[in-house]
Every structure is written in structure tokens, then in C-alpha cells.
Design an enzyme around this catalytic site. Structure first.
Site, PDB file in Angstrom:
ATOM      1  N   LYS A 199      44.806  44.167  30.447  1.00  0.00           N
ATOM      2  CA  LYS A 199      44.755  44.313  28.999  1.00  0.00           C
ATOM      3  C   LYS A 199      44.217  45.710  28.661  1.00  0.00           C
ATOM      4  O   LYS A 199      44.837  46.690  28.993  1.00  0.00           O
ATOM      5  CB  LYS A 199      43.912  43.176  28.410  1.00  0.00           C
ATOM      6  CG  LYS A 199      44.279  41.781  28.979  1.00  0.00           C
ATOM      7  CD  LYS A 199      45.686  41.339  28.657  1.00  0.00           C
ATOM      8  CE  LYS A 199      46.200  40.150  29.471  1.00  0.00           C
ATOM      9  NZ  LYS A 199      45.367  38.973  29.538  1.00  0.00           N
ATOM     10  N   ARG A 246      43.009  45.225  52.732  1.00  0.00           N
ATOM     11  CA  ARG A 246      42.711  43.943  52.079  1.00  0.00           C
ATOM     12  C   ARG A 246      41.218  43.841  51.785  1.00  0.00           C
ATOM     13  O   ARG A 246      40.796  43.169  50.845  1.00  0.00           O
ATOM     14  CB  ARG A 246      43.184  42.752  52.918  1.00  0.00           C
ATOM     15  CG  ARG A 246      42.743  41.403  52.327  1.00  0.00           C
ATOM     16  CD  ARG A 246      43.657  40.242  52.715  1.00  0.00           C
ATOM     17  NE  ARG A 246      43.924  40.192  54.142  1.00  0.00           N
ATOM     18  CZ  ARG A 246      43.081  39.738  55.070  1.00  0.00           C
ATOM     19  NH1 ARG A 246      41.898  39.261  54.718  1.00  0.00           N
ATOM     20  NH2 ARG A 246      43.413  39.749  56.336  1.00  0.00           N
ATOM     21  N   ASP A 289      34.210  35.813  30.759  1.00  0.00           N
ATOM     22  CA  ASP A 289      35.456  36.574  30.653  1.00  0.00           C
ATOM     23  C   ASP A 289      35.274  37.507  29.457  1.00  0.00           C
ATOM     24  O   ASP A 289      35.204  37.063  28.310  1.00  0.00           O
ATOM     25  CB  ASP A 289      36.617  35.590  30.440  1.00  0.00           C
ATOM     26  CG  ASP A 289      37.975  36.287  30.344  1.00  0.00           C
ATOM     27  OD1 ASP A 289      38.016  37.459  29.937  1.00  0.00           O
ATOM     28  OD2 ASP A 289      38.995  35.626  30.623  1.00  0.00           O
ATOM     29  N   TYR A 343      40.902  30.888  28.204  1.00  0.00           N
ATOM     30  CA  TYR A 343      42.258  31.399  28.444  1.00  0.00           C
ATOM     31  C   TYR A 343      43.123  30.287  29.078  1.00  0.00           C
ATOM     32  O   TYR A 343      42.665  29.585  29.976  1.00  0.00           O
ATOM     33  CB  TYR A 343      42.137  32.619  29.365  1.00  0.00           C
ATOM     34  CG  TYR A 343      43.448  33.198  29.796  1.00  0.00           C
ATOM     35  CD1 TYR A 343      44.263  33.861  28.892  1.00  0.00           C
ATOM     36  CD2 TYR A 343      43.871  33.079  31.116  1.00  0.00           C
ATOM     37  CE1 TYR A 343      45.475  34.393  29.297  1.00  0.00           C
ATOM     38  CE2 TYR A 343      45.079  33.611  31.526  1.00  0.00           C
ATOM     39  CZ  TYR A 343      45.881  34.262  30.604  1.00  0.00           C
ATOM     40  OH  TYR A 343      47.076  34.783  31.008  1.00  0.00           O
TER      41      TYR A 343
HETATM   42  C1  LIG Z   1      45.352  37.739  30.302  1.00  0.00           C
HETATM   43  C2  LIG Z   1      44.030  37.087  30.366  1.00  0.00           C
HETATM   44  C3  LIG Z   1      43.512  36.615  31.568  1.00  0.00           C
HETATM   45  C4  LIG Z   1      44.306  36.608  32.849  1.00  0.00           C
HETATM   46  O1  LIG Z   1      44.519  37.870  33.342  1.00  0.00           O
HETATM   47  P1  LIG Z   1      45.798  38.287  34.237  1.00  0.00           P
HETATM   48  O2  LIG Z   1      45.533  39.700  34.527  1.00  0.00           O
HETATM   49  O3  LIG Z   1      47.006  38.028  33.406  1.00  0.00           O
HETATM   50  O4  LIG Z   1      45.782  37.399  35.444  1.00  0.00           O
HETATM   51  C5  LIG Z   1      42.223  36.116  31.578  1.00  0.00           C
HETATM   52  N1  LIG Z   1      41.507  36.040  30.451  1.00  0.00           N
HETATM   53  C6  LIG Z   1      41.976  36.440  29.264  1.00  0.00           C
HETATM   54  C7  LIG Z   1      41.123  36.320  28.060  1.00  0.00           C
HETATM   55  C8  LIG Z   1      43.265  36.968  29.180  1.00  0.00           C
HETATM   56  O5  LIG Z   1      43.752  37.311  27.993  1.00  0.00           O
END
Ligand SMILES: *Cc1c(COP(=O)(O)O)cnc(C)c1O
Length: 394
Positions: free
Chosen positions: A212, A63, A187, A116
Site C-alpha cells: 500500500k 531466503r 496492522d 482485513y
Molecule cells: C492489503 C492489506 C493487507 C494484506 O496485505 P498484502 O500485501 O495484500 O498481503 C493487510 N492489512 C490491510 C489493512 C490491508 O489493506
């Protein structure tokens, strides 16, 4: 100072060698092993005490630390030009642990609009319940951002933003935030560390949904945050271990595998998506294309390229359900950044609780369709879109 093209080629060249060259584990396995273990034992009392006291850095329990996960963290830190990185079991795990490490009861967060949708829900629900207030600003307007900063503890950016892909002037905003003593988080999932390196422009912490492009094969959900050792250390100390959203060794291994082809994949996504965006722009049934390539905002300067995710709006003559049902290569599905092309019509999400619906809150047109351009042949994808637009005319 390098110009845009040379800077981009330098970033790709550095990344290519970091990602294809691996000397981490002894015995030189070309693919590193997966440390699929929950704990690590000690040879002696002294070894255990040294580890507990932090005199020796070594894994104790997965962890907290795991060699496969750490390998992924070090790769991402190297790509972003960061001192340290911390991986999570999802992008939201990284976002929530980061926000909650820097905001507590009574603090105020400033966020750009069009964040998001689950980040928006985190702000509207959990943050409010913890007495953290969140003010949304138009991130494209640096003066509006500056006006909102006094008294804030955190500035939350996403450039380009979700669904409408608006960019922010990162250098200017980072300077303003630093002067106001506000920690900045971005982000950077859309751009990846290849197409934007926010830390080099003065942003404090950069995070990704690794689900992604970083994973790139639609087989893993993961997240990561990177920045200075001090700020990542604060996340480690304040939230990481207790919220417990740690990445699994197997998923870290999949992410390392995905990363090896990141430079190749991003060039291909870019080429195909820009071609499709330009053709959609010229299509008579398309009223707008939301893609940073068409923006002349100063925030475009820090983008070294364009990934494969963008959106477009169709006119009233198009039946949106018929349009997406007619698509053959673009599958209907959330997420993005994998090998497969995907489409999400905003209209389909309009029924979700309006109070927690980012598209409603930020006024995204229900005539918007977001597409993720995968690795199918560009001409096949264009034929698919053109035929579906034809079929869907009322
Ligand atoms: C998908 C996404 C997230 C969240 O990520 P997860 O891996 O699904 O928790 C955050 N920011 C953006 C821009 C995203 O497209």
C-alpha cells in the site's frame, strides 16, 4: 511531552532525513545496488563455520538474509522506532508468520472486529484447523477488550480498521494487555509509520502491508513486521524461514525507492482525502462517511494524520452499480495506497462465501463504498464523485 502538531512535525522531519540520506554501501552509490543473488559464498572453511555458528552475521542464502532486503528492513525499523524488522513477500506473509509464531494448538487469539478480510479468513480457516481459537471484540470498547484478554496469548489490532475505519485506544489497550501477559500486534498499514507509531504507545509488534503506501506505486506486493529484537527474533526462529514468504531483492529495491517520497506522498493523500471526505459528508445522497477525522474516540490521539483511504454510505436513491460505472478517475479495483484513485463497492463482494466474508460477519452495510484517494487533482476527483452521484440517482 510534545503536543500533536509538534510531534507530527518531528516525526516527519526525522523520516525525511532517514529516507533521503543513504550511506549504507561503500563507494557511495546514491541508489544502492540490488543484490540479485540466491546465495553468498565463503572464502574459507573457517568463514563458513563462523557464519553457521552465528558468530559472524553475514548473508548465507537469500531466503534467510539478503543485503537489499535487510536495507529495507532497517529503514522500516528506523521509521517505526523498532529494534528490528522482518520483510515478507506480502502483508499476509507477515501476518500469518507473526500470528503463527505466537499462537499454537490450544491457544486463543483476541482480534478486533473489522480486521482485513484475508486476516479474518486466516483466523477462520487455517487457525481453526490448527486448533487456535479466535474471539472478536469491539476494539473501540477497551473494557470489552480487557474482558476478553484473560487466557489469551495474542491480541490482534488494526487501528483504524478495514472498511469502517474504527479506531482503538492503543495506549490503554497496550497497558491492559501487558498486565494480562498478552502479546499485542497491530496492522498499521493505513496510517504508515508517519501517521501512527504504535511501538511508542506500548504495542509489541507493528506490521504493514507494504503493497500500500510504503511501496506507494501499485507495483509491488510486500509486507513487514517490526518490534523488539527478541520478538522479531522469535518470528525468525519459529516461522519465517520455514513458511518461506521472503521478499525478493528487486521488490525490496522498489520499496526503498517508494519510501524516499513517503513523507511527500502522505501529506498530499491526506490533504486531498480530507477535502473529499468533508464534501461527501455534506452531500444529500451520502448518509455516512467513515473517516477517523470525524471520530472523537480517544483512539484518535495516536493518529498524527490521516491517509487517503476511507468509505462512505449512499442512500437508497442511489444505484451503486451505476455510481461506480459513472466514475472516470476512480477506477474499480482492490488494494490502495498508490498514485491512482480507486473504488470498491462492498455490495460487489457480498456474493463471496458468507462464512468467510468479513463484511457479512462484521455487519458492514452493502451500501458502503471504499475509496482510495490518489494523486490526481482534488477538484477533478470531486467533480468525478459529484457527477457520478448525480448520474446514479434512480
Ligand atoms: C492489503 C492489506 C493487507 C494484506 O496485505 P498484502 O500485501 O495484500 O498481503 C493487510 N492489512 C490491510 C489493512 C490491508 O489493506
Amino acid at each position: 511531552m510534545l503536543d500533536g502538531v509538534n510531534e507530527r512535525e518531528a516525526v516527519f522531519a526525522r523520516a525525511a532525513t532517514i529516507l533521503a540520506h543513504d550511506e549504507r554501501f561503500s563507494g557511495d552509490p546514491v541508489v544502492p545496488p540490488i543484490f540479485q543473488t540466491s546465495l553468498f559464498t565463503f572464502a574459507s572453511y573457517r568463514d563458513m563455520e563462523d557464519a553457521f555458528a552465528g558468530r559472524v552475521r553475514r548473508p548465507i542464502y537469500s531466503r534467510g538474509d539478503n543485503p537489499t532486503v535487510r536495507h529495507f528492513e532497517e529503514r522500516l525499523a528506523a521509521l517505526e522506532g523498532a529494534e528490528a524488522a522482518r520483510a515478507f513477500s506480502s502483508g499476509m506473509g507477515a501476518i500469518s508468520a507473526t500470528v503463527l509464531a505466537f499462537a499454537g494448538a490450544g491457544s486463543r487469539v483476541v482480534a478486533v472486529r473489522h480486521v482485513y478480510p484475508d486476516t479474518y479468513r486466516l483466523f477462520q480457516q487455517l487457525c481453526r484447523r490448527l486448533s487456535i481459537s479466535v474471539d472478536y471484540v469491539d476494539g473501540a470498547d477497551a473494557d470489552a477488550v480487557a474482558a476478553a484478554l484473560p487466557g489469551a496469548s495474542l491480541l490482534y489490532l488494526e487501528s483504524p480498521t478495514s472498511m469502517v475505519f474504527e479506531v482503538q485506544d492503543l495506549e490503554r489497550i497496550a497497558t491492559l494487555a501487558r498486565a494480562a501477559g498478552v502479546v499485542t500486534i497491530i496492522d498499521n498499514s493505513w496510517a504508515t509509520p508517519l501517521f501512527q507509531q504504535p511501538l511508542r504507545h506500548g504495542i509489541d509488534l507493528v506490521l504493514h502491508s507494504a503493497s500500500k503506501y510504503i511501496g506507494g506505486h501499485s507495483d509491488t506486493v510486500a509486507g513487514i513486521v517490526a518490534g523488539s529484537a527478541a520478538l522479531v527474533g522469535r518470528i525468525n526462529a519459529e516461522t519465517y524461514s520455514y513458511l518461506g514468504a521472503k521478499l525478493s531483492p528487486f521488490e525490496a529495491w522498489l520499496l526503498l525507492r517508494g519510501l524516499r517520497t513517503l513523507p511527500l506522498r502522505m501529506r498530499a493523500h491526506e490533504k486531498s482525502a480530507v477535502t473529499l471526505a468533508e464534501r461527501l459528508k455534506g452531500h444529500p445522497q451520502v448518509v455516512a462517511v467513515h473517516h477517523p477525522a470525524f471520530s472523537n474516540h480517544p483512539g484518535r490521539r495516536t493518529l498524527l494524520g490521516f491517509s487517503g483511504l476511507f468509505s462512505f454510505e449512499v442512500g437508497e436513491a442511489i444505484d451503486i452499480a451505476a455510481l461506480v460505472d459513472a466514475l472516470r478517475y476512480f477506477k474499480l479495483g482492490v488494494s490502495w495506497g498508490g498514485h491512482e484513485s480507486l473504488a470498491v463497492p462492498v455490495q460487489a463482494s457480498m456474493a463471496q462465501t458468507p462464512k468467510l466474508n468479513a463484511q457479512v460477519a462484521f455487519g458492514v452495510s452493502p451500501r458502503t463504498i471504499r475509496i482510495s484517494v490518489g494523486h490526481e487533482d482534488t477538484e477533478d476527483l470531486w467533480a468525478d464523485l459529484a457527477r457520478a452521484l448525480d448520474t446514479a440517482r434512480r
